[in-house]
Structure formats: structure tokens, C-alpha cells
Design an enzyme around this catalytic site. Structure first.
Site, PDB file in Angstrom:
ATOM      1  CB  SER A 566      -0.861  -0.016   1.261  1.00 57.79           C
ATOM      2  OG  SER A 566      -1.488   1.232   1.440  1.00 57.79           O
ATOM      3  CE1 TYR A 579      -4.098  -2.078   5.418  1.00 59.03           C
ATOM      4  CE2 TYR A 579      -3.300   0.130   4.895  1.00 59.03           C
ATOM      5  CZ  TYR A 579      -3.804  -1.096   4.481  1.00 59.03           C
ATOM      6  OH  TYR A 579      -4.010  -1.340   3.149  1.00 59.03           O
TER       7      TYR A 579
HETATM    8  N1  LIG Z   1      -8.480  -0.937  -1.888  1.00 61.14           N
HETATM    9  C1  LIG Z   1      -7.529  -0.115  -1.564  1.00 61.14           C
HETATM   10  O1  LIG Z   1      -7.701   1.104  -1.586  1.00 61.14           O
HETATM   11  C2  LIG Z   1      -6.202  -0.605  -1.160  1.00 61.14           C
HETATM   12  C3  LIG Z   1      -5.180   0.314  -0.967  1.00 61.14           C
HETATM   13  C4  LIG Z   1      -3.942  -0.121  -0.566  1.00 61.14           C
HETATM   14  C5  LIG Z   1      -3.719  -1.465  -0.352  1.00 61.14           C
HETATM   15  N2  LIG Z   1      -4.734  -2.339  -0.555  1.00 61.14           N
HETATM   16  C6  LIG Z   1      -4.452  -3.758  -0.302  1.00 61.14           C
HETATM   17  O2  LIG Z   1      -4.936  -4.550  -1.354  1.00 61.14           O
HETATM   18  C7  LIG Z   1      -5.240  -5.833  -0.876  1.00 61.14           C
HETATM   19  C8  LIG Z   1      -6.614  -6.242  -1.402  1.00 61.14           C
HETATM   20  O3  LIG Z   1      -7.570  -5.330  -0.976  1.00 61.14           O
HETATM   21  P1  LIG Z   1      -8.985  -5.111  -1.676  1.00 61.14           P
HETATM   22  O4  LIG Z   1      -9.131  -3.650  -1.832  1.00 61.14           O
HETATM   23  O5  LIG Z   1      -9.119  -5.952  -2.848  1.00 61.14           O
HETATM   24  O6  LIG Z   1      -9.934  -5.564  -0.489  1.00 61.14           O
HETATM   25  P2  LIG Z   1     -11.095  -6.654  -0.470  1.00 61.14           P
HETATM   26  O7  LIG Z   1     -11.631  -6.605   0.921  1.00 61.14           O
HETATM   27  O8  LIG Z   1     -12.026  -6.434  -1.578  1.00 61.14           O
HETATM   28  O9  LIG Z   1     -10.322  -8.022  -0.665  1.00 61.14           O
HETATM   29  C9  LIG Z   1      -9.543  -8.606   0.369  1.00 61.14           C
HETATM   30  C10 LIG Z   1      -9.849 -10.094   0.408  1.00 61.14           C
HETATM   31  O10 LIG Z   1      -9.024 -10.703   1.392  1.00 61.14           O
HETATM   32  C11 LIG Z   1      -9.806 -11.674   2.075  1.00 61.14           C
HETATM   33  N3  LIG Z   1      -9.259 -11.935   3.403  1.00 61.14           N
HETATM   34  C12 LIG Z   1      -9.340 -11.139   4.499  1.00 61.14           C
HETATM   35  N4  LIG Z   1      -8.762 -11.738   5.537  1.00 61.14           N
HETATM   36  C13 LIG Z   1      -8.306 -12.929   5.141  1.00 61.14           C
HETATM   37  C14 LIG Z   1      -7.621 -14.003   5.757  1.00 61.14           C
HETATM   38  N5  LIG Z   1      -7.299 -13.954   7.068  1.00 61.14           N
HETATM   39  N6  LIG Z   1      -7.305 -15.072   5.020  1.00 61.14           N
HETATM   40  C15 LIG Z   1      -7.643 -15.128   3.730  1.00 61.14           C
HETATM   41  N7  LIG Z   1      -8.289 -14.163   3.084  1.00 61.14           N
HETATM   42  C16 LIG Z   1      -8.624 -13.067   3.769  1.00 61.14           C
HETATM   43  C17 LIG Z   1     -11.175 -11.067   2.149  1.00 61.14           C
HETATM   44  O11 LIG Z   1     -12.170 -12.060   2.351  1.00 61.14           O
HETATM   45  C18 LIG Z   1     -11.282 -10.397   0.789  1.00 61.14           C
HETATM   46  O12 LIG Z   1     -11.903 -11.215  -0.164  1.00 61.14           O
HETATM   47  C19 LIG Z   1      -5.147  -5.766   0.637  1.00 61.14           C
HETATM   48  O13 LIG Z   1      -3.934  -6.309   1.074  1.00 61.14           O
HETATM   49  C20 LIG Z   1      -5.176  -4.295   0.907  1.00 61.14           C
HETATM   50  O14 LIG Z   1      -4.513  -3.923   2.079  1.00 61.14           O
HETATM   51  C21 LIG Z   1      -5.973  -1.943  -0.949  1.00 61.14           C
END
Ligand SMILES: NC(=O)c1ccc[n+]([C@@H]2O[C@H](COP(=O)([O-])OP(=O)(O)OC[C@H]3O[C@@H](n4cnc5c(N)ncnc54)[C@H](O)[C@@H]3O)[C@@H](O)[C@H]2O)c1
Ligand SMILES: [Zn+2]
Length: 689
Positions: A566, A579
């Protein structure tokens, strides 16, 4: 037992009554192709000679409807049939003089097409066209091929079918064989069909239904006779006992990456494993050593399985495998040299496709999972043939030169040359955590579009099932799998990676993406919140990274890991210390792994998203409220807020992150490791320093 082996008629008169002749032909074809005992996948063809109008003159003409090149009679539609003027086919027959004209005659089939039908006629067209009867079936039934691949096939054909079927010795399909078959049918009006040596069954009749019933009758006759006559136990009985089921699976999981790494250096391959009872009976038997090298008989079989399989002991280690695989390649090259003709195409991939492991089962590898699975099905057909033939007589494979002439047939080569170029990620396997979420599923889609096999792992079973089913529909069920897993559980992570290896034979890409968010001022951050954030993000990335790394190392063929961190991993943000710290740990872990992985060709890179609101589940909960509060705006204004904050003034979507994932996962970034790529529409705080 006897009842089980008999094929029942599935013909429904009421259904058929409403159909025209091409419709009945299709109906019959789909019925025949829906049972693997009748014909193997993609094998066999069916035809009907039907009166039709010539589109130009309006005259009535006879048209041969015959299954065209490609496809499978079980699932084909009407457009799978080629349609040809019968009178022109007969004209071609009159022009044919000698075998060296065969390939040119196939080209000439283009002049016989009726109604501008784009479906290419197959080389079996002649075998249907020259038989006088209106309906002809050709199938590759294991029971009939068992008889056709016995050394005394002529006597057995007579004994079993009592003159109803004639016998034609092996010959490569083409106009020459078609003429012989047609002549046989014309000169022997009592014949209902023929057994083709080493190859399969031809049957003919005056109506679609009679032809269908006749095909079943002949196969049933063969199967019953084999069952009553076969020596038992099959294959001389058991030589090696089967390992317990769990050990068989574990052995396959150990061997598959070792084999895959060694045969996939030029072109990645997907794998398949089966320990079906019929496979175990063969690989555990006394006859394995004698029968396996003889190769398969039906040309359909060995085009998919290569001329022969490779036997691999269950306890084979690296050096044993090196020697065995090298030996196979040397043998294959020698076969090519012995048999090649002056105009033969260049030697193709000399690696085995089928690997037989006594006590364990059968492993297959091919350019994609579907091909690997189907190759295994074909070898199972071959096993059935060998069991039948060696049970009642002596099994014989196809003579080597004949096999070679089919494998390296110029027409076959032309077909291969016409195939679309392989996709960039064909045969590769990706494991994506958080695959049910926004960024995870977008990344999966990006890789699937490039032909990559994808295993999605997620803790949310229902979301995962939905995403996997959707991808299965769009990209094919063989291409995608789902596994429920919590990244904080060492045992579950190990099991999920093992599942991936069991399903596809190995791994090339690991996308560490599963995540949550947490937000609180430092003084309000509970130990539980801190630990949970650390567990899922940094420890979870470690566990998945380590298990994936172990497989990549065993495979010895490099690989790529992509960590989704991130902006917060490089730039601290207020109110989210757990985080931000966990995300920073991910980036540093990636760098450490990049260092250790480099000598092995394992690359580890990071993509840093920021503010991907649409499609992301983490933005559907509390996180949005906290972010909105900390920015003193309404939740509904967040997307606009982040857009305006970005240098490029653009919103970032999961698909944008997926492009970064694809770049690092693929060879596009072959010379990058230990890097990170911000995909955030530009934000000075996360510029690299
Ligand atoms: N969306 C954003 O703005 C953003 C920004 C920076 C970083 N990220 C990172 O991107 C990655 C994906 O995020 P996203 O936006 O697609 O979110 P999302 O919530 O849509 O997807 C995350 C997925 O991870 C799964 N998950 C959560 N805990 C888990 C566990 N203990 N074991 C297995 N699976 C688990 C959830 O069920 C979900 O399907 C994350 O690591 C997040 O920190 C996202
Ligand atoms: Zn055939």
C-alpha cells in the site's frame, strides 16, 4: 457386472420424430459421444447422406453431412458438420491414382463443399462418403480397439462378430482407406461394418436410429465377449501394492513440481494426477514394464499421450528424475531420427506427457490443464485397450513408422501452424490470496486472460465460490480453482499450496494480497487490533510467501511473487499505525525474499495501490467512515476526494492494480526484482527515495 458393461439405448422416438435428417444425425452423434465407453473425447465421427437443394441451380443434390475437423461428437452442434456434394466426392475418387496424392486430395475436398459451409472437412470424410449406406458411425470404443490391437485380430473379429463386421488392416485414414472401405461395403452387402486394425469401429445402416443401435450392439458384443474371455487377474496381477490414498496424493505432490520444473523450461506446463482404480491396476501390475514401452495403438491416443509413457518410481529423487527424463528425451530424439522423412517437420517437444508411478497413479503434463486432463483420459483408454487385448490375446501397438507418420503428418503440422499463438501465461499457475476480493479477483482475471491457471484462496467461502464459478464459465472450468483458507493459519496455508500443486502440478506466480484494514490513533490501538493486523498482513504474507517459495525452489524454474502492499507501506499516515507498520513489513519481507530468491530466479516485487474504492470490500465498512472522518468529509465524497488528491486527478480501480500485478507476474518484468510500483494516480508522499 454384465449389466453394467452393456450400453443401453438412449434413443427417444418421440424426440427424434420432430427432427429432420441433419437433426437426427446430430442427436445420434451427441448420444454416442456422451459415453466414453463408446468413443474417447474428440474421437470418432458420424455422417448422413441427405437430399438437399443446390443453392445456385435449385436442383436436388445428395449432400454428405459428416463431422468436420475439431470438436467432439458428444458436445458438437450442427455447425460442427462439414457438408459436401456427394457427386463431387465421387468425381475425386475417379481421379485418385496412388498414395502420394493423398494429401493433395484433402486439399481438393475444398472444391466439394456445399452451401459455403466454413467447417473444414476432416481426413475421415472419405471413409464416410464412399460407403453406399446413408448413415455411417465411426467410433473409438476401447472394447473394439482391444480386439483390433490384438495380434490375432482377424480371427477374433470373425469369432466375435460372426461375419457381421469385416476387417481392414491398419492404414492411415485418407482417400485410399476410404476407397477400400467403400469397396468392401459394396462387395459385401451383408456386412454391417468393419473393424479397422489398431484403430476402431465403422458401422453403417439405412436410418439414423438403426445406425445408432447397431453401433451400441457391436460394442456390447465386444465388451461381453471380452468380459467372458479375459484372463484374470488382468495384466498378470499385482506386482507393487498401491500406497494408502494419502501417501499416493503426497507422492504425486512431491513428484509433480520436480517433473514440471524439468520439462517446463522452454514452455510452462500444467499437470493432472489420477489414481483411478483402472490406472492403479495397470501401474501396479506385472505387465507394466512389458506393455508401457509398446506404446498406444489408436492414433488418437498417442497424438495426445506421445508414443509411450515414462515409468517413474515413487521414491525417485532429483538425480533419478534427471536421468529418467533425459533418457526419455534421448529415446524420443532417436525415434525421430529413425523415422523422419526428408520433408518431415522439425522435432517437437521431446518430453513425456504421461508419467506412470507404480503404487501411486498417473501424472500428465501438457500445455494447459484441460489438455493434461484429456491426455490422462486418453491414456486410460489406452490402458483399457491393453487390458482387453492382453487378456484375450497379445497386445500390439502401432508400428513405429506408422505412428511417426501420423505424428509428423504434414497435414497435422499445418493444423498446428494454424493454431493461435500461445498466450503469454499459458501453462503457468498462479496462487492468489484474497482472490474473492476486489484487487484479488481483478488480478485473477488479468492472468486468466493471458492463459494462466489460477487458484484463488480466500477466507470468505461464499464470495469465493461465486467468483470461481464466474471465472469457470468465462475461461473454462479447468482454468480456475478456489480454496478456502485463513492466511494466519500455518496449517491452512500449507494445505492450500499443497492443493494448488495437486491440482496443477506446481506453481509459477504467488500473489500475496489478502488483507483487511484497521484504523485507530496509537493510544487507542488495542493489542488485539495490533496483533490481528500484523497476523493477517505481515505474518500472513510471510506464511504464503514461504510456502510458495518452497514449491518454486523445488521446481527449480524460477517464478514470480507479487505482494500487494500500500501507499501506507512507504508513507506513514496518521491514525493507522498498525496497518501502516504491517504494510511496511510486507515491503521489507518482499525485499528480503528478493535477495534470497535471486540466485534461484525467483523474483519478488510489490505493487502499492492507493484509494481503490470501487470493487473493494475493505472500503465498504468502517474504514470508509474513519477515512471520511479523518479527512472531515462525507463518505460519499471519498472517491472524489482521493481523485482530486492524486497528481493525475484520476480514480484508481482494481483493474489498474491488476495491470501492475500482471507486469510483475509475467516475463515483461523478467529483469526486475526487489522493486515496488505505485499504482495510485500519483502521490508525492509515496515517491521512492
Ligand atoms: N483498496 C484499496 O484502496 C487498497 C489500498 C492499498 C492497499 N490495498 C491492499 O490490497 C489488498 C486487497 O484489498 P482489496 O481492496 O481488494 O480488499 P477486499 O476486501 O475487496 O479483498 C480482500 C480479500 O481478502 C480476504 N481476506 C481477508 N482476511 C483474510 C484471511 N485472514 N485469510 C484469507 N483471506 C482473507 C477477504 O475475504 C477479501 O476477499 C489488501 O492487502 C489491501 O490492504 C488496498
Ligand atoms: Zn478414428
Amino acid at each position: 457386472m454384465t449389466k453394467e458393461i452393456l450400453l443401453p439405448s438412449l434413443w427417444d422416438d418421440a424426440k427424434a420424430a420432430a427432427m429432420d435428417e441433419p437433426g437426427k444425425l446430430l442427436y445420434r452423434s451427441n448420444l454416442l459421444g456422451s459415453d466414453l465407453r463408446i468413443t474417447n473425447f474428440g474421437g470418432g465421427n458420424t455422417s448422413a447422406k441427405v437430399a438437399a437443394r443446390d443453392p445456385l441451380s435449385g436442383d436436388e443434390v445428395q449432400v454428405l453431412w459428416v463431422k468436420g475437423s475439431g470438436g467432439d461428437i458428444g458436445s458438437m452442434k450442427l455447425d460442427g458438420f462439414a457438408t459436401l456434394y456427394m457427386d463431387r466426392l465421387i468425381q475425386l475418387r475417379a481421379q485418385y491414382r496412388s498414395l502420394d496424392q493423398e494429401d493433395a486430395m484433402v486439399e481438393a475436398l475444398g472444391h466439394c463443399i456445399w452451401n459455403l459451409n466454413p467447417r473444414a472437412p476432416s481426413i475421415d470424410t472419405w471413409l464416410h462418403g464412399f460407403v453406399p449406406q446413408a448413415h455411417v458411425d465411426h467410433v473409438h470404443s476401447d472394447a473394439v480397439i482391444a480386439i483390433a490391437a490384438s495380434t490375432d485380430q482377424v480371427r477374433l473379429t470373425e469369432e466375435i462378430f460372426g461375419g457381421a463386421l469385416g476387417y481392414l488392416p491398419w492404414q492411415r485414414p485418407g482417400i485410399d482407406l476410404g476407397i477400400k472401405l467403400g469397396r468392401m461395403a459394396e462387395e459385401n452387402p451383408k456386412l454391417k461394418g468393419v473393424v479397422l486394425g489398431q484403430h476402431g469401429l465403422f458401422t453403417w445402416a439405412d436410418t439414423a436410429k438403426d445406425c445408432y443401435l447397431l453401433t451400441l450392439e457391436m460394442i456390447n458384443k465386444a465388451a461381453l465377449w471380452l468380459e467372458a474371455t479375459e484372463k484374470r487377474p488382468a495384466f498378470g496381477g499385482e506386482k507393487v501394492p498401491a500406497l494408502p490414498a494419502e501417501d499416493r496424493a503426497a507422492t504425486a505432490r512431491r513428484l509433480m513440481p520436480l517433473i514440471r520444473g524439468r520439462i517446463g523450461r522452454d514452455e510452462a506446463k500444467a499437470g493432472h494426477f489420477t489414481d483411478a482404480p483402472a490406472v492403479l491396476e495397470f501401474v501396479n501390475s506385472h505387465a507394466l514394464e512389458q506393455l508401457a514401452p509398446l506404446g498406444t495403438s489408436c492414433p488418437d491416443h498417442f497424438l495426445r499421450t506421445k508414443i509411450k509413457p515414462l515409468v517413474v518410481p515413487a521414491d525417485a529423487d532429483d538425480s533419478t528424475l534427471d536421468a529418467l527424463l533425459a533418457g526419455y528425451r534421448t529415446d524420443y530424439a532417436a525415434y525421430y531420427d529413425r523415422c523422419k522423412r526428408p520433408n518431415s517437420p522439425a522435432m517437437r517437444d521431446p518430453n513425456a506427457v504421461i508419467f506412470l508411478v507404480p503404487g501411486v497413479g498417473m501424472i500428465s503434463f501438457a500445455k494447459d490443464k484441460a489438455t493434461a486432463r484429456i491426455s490422462a483420459e486418453f491414456y486410460l483408454n489406452a490402458i483399457n485397450v491393453m487390458r482387453g487385448a492382453s487378456g484375450v490375446s497379445t497386445y500390439q501397438g502401432l508400428p513405429e513408422q506408422e505412428a511417426f507418420d501420423i505424428e509428423y503428418w504434414l497435414l497435422e503440422e499445418a493444423k498446428l501452424q494454424r493454431m493461435p499463438k500461445p498466450k503469454a501465461m499459458q501453462g503457468r499457475v498462479a496462487f492468489i490470496t484474497g482472490g474473492a476480493g476486489g484487487i484479488g479477483s481483478a488480478s485473477a482475471e488479468r492472468l486468466l486472460r493471458e492463459g494462466c491457471n489460477v487458484v484463488l484462496a480466500d477466507i470468505d467461502k461464499s464470495a469465493l465460490d461465486e467468483v470461481v464459478a464466474g471465472f469457470g464459465k468465462r475461461f473454462g472450468r479447468d482454468m480456475v480453482r478456489g480454496v478456502t483458507m485463513d492466511v494466519t493459519s500455518e496449517a491452512q496455508v500449507i494445505a492450500a499450496v499443497e492443493y494448488t500443486v495437486a491440482e496443477y502440478g506446481g506453481l509459477d506466480v504467488v500473489v500475496n494480497n489478502a488483507g483487511i484494514t484497521s484504523a485507530a490513533a496509537v493510544e487507542d490501538t488495542t493489542l488485539a487490533m495490533w496483533n490481528r493486523t500484523m497476523d493477517i498482513l505481515s505474518t500472513g504474507y510471510f506464511l504464503v510467501g514461504r510456502e510458495g517459495y518452497r514449491v518454486l525452489k523445488a521446481q527449480g524454474n524460477g517464478g514470480s511473487m507479487v505482494f500487494i502492499s500500500s501507499k501506507n507501506g512507504v508513507a506513514a499516515s496518521p491514525g493507522a499505525s498498525a496497518y501502516c507498520t504491517a504494510k511496511a513489513a510486507e515491503i521489507h519481507l518482499a525485499r528480503c525474499m528478493a535477495l534470497e530468491g535471486a540466485p534461484l530466479g525467483i523474483r519478488v516485487n510489490v505493487v502499492n495501490p492507493d484509494a481503490v474504492l470501487r470493487g473493494s470490500k475493505i472500503w465498504q465498512g468502517e474504514w470508509s467512515q474513519q477515512r471520511a472522518a479523518s479527512n472531515k468529509i462525507a463518505v460519499s465524497d471519498l472517491e472524489e476526494h482521493y481523485r482530486k488528491r492524486s497528481l493525475l486527478q484520476r480514480s484508481v480501480f482494481p483493474e489498474d492494480i491488476a495491470e501492475g500485478v500482471y507486469f510483475f507476474a509475467s516475463d515483461l518484468s523478467a529483469k526486475s526484482t526487489g522493486n515496488f510500483l505505485n499504482v495510485d494516480a500519483g502521490n508525492p508522499v509515496s515517491f521512492t527515495r
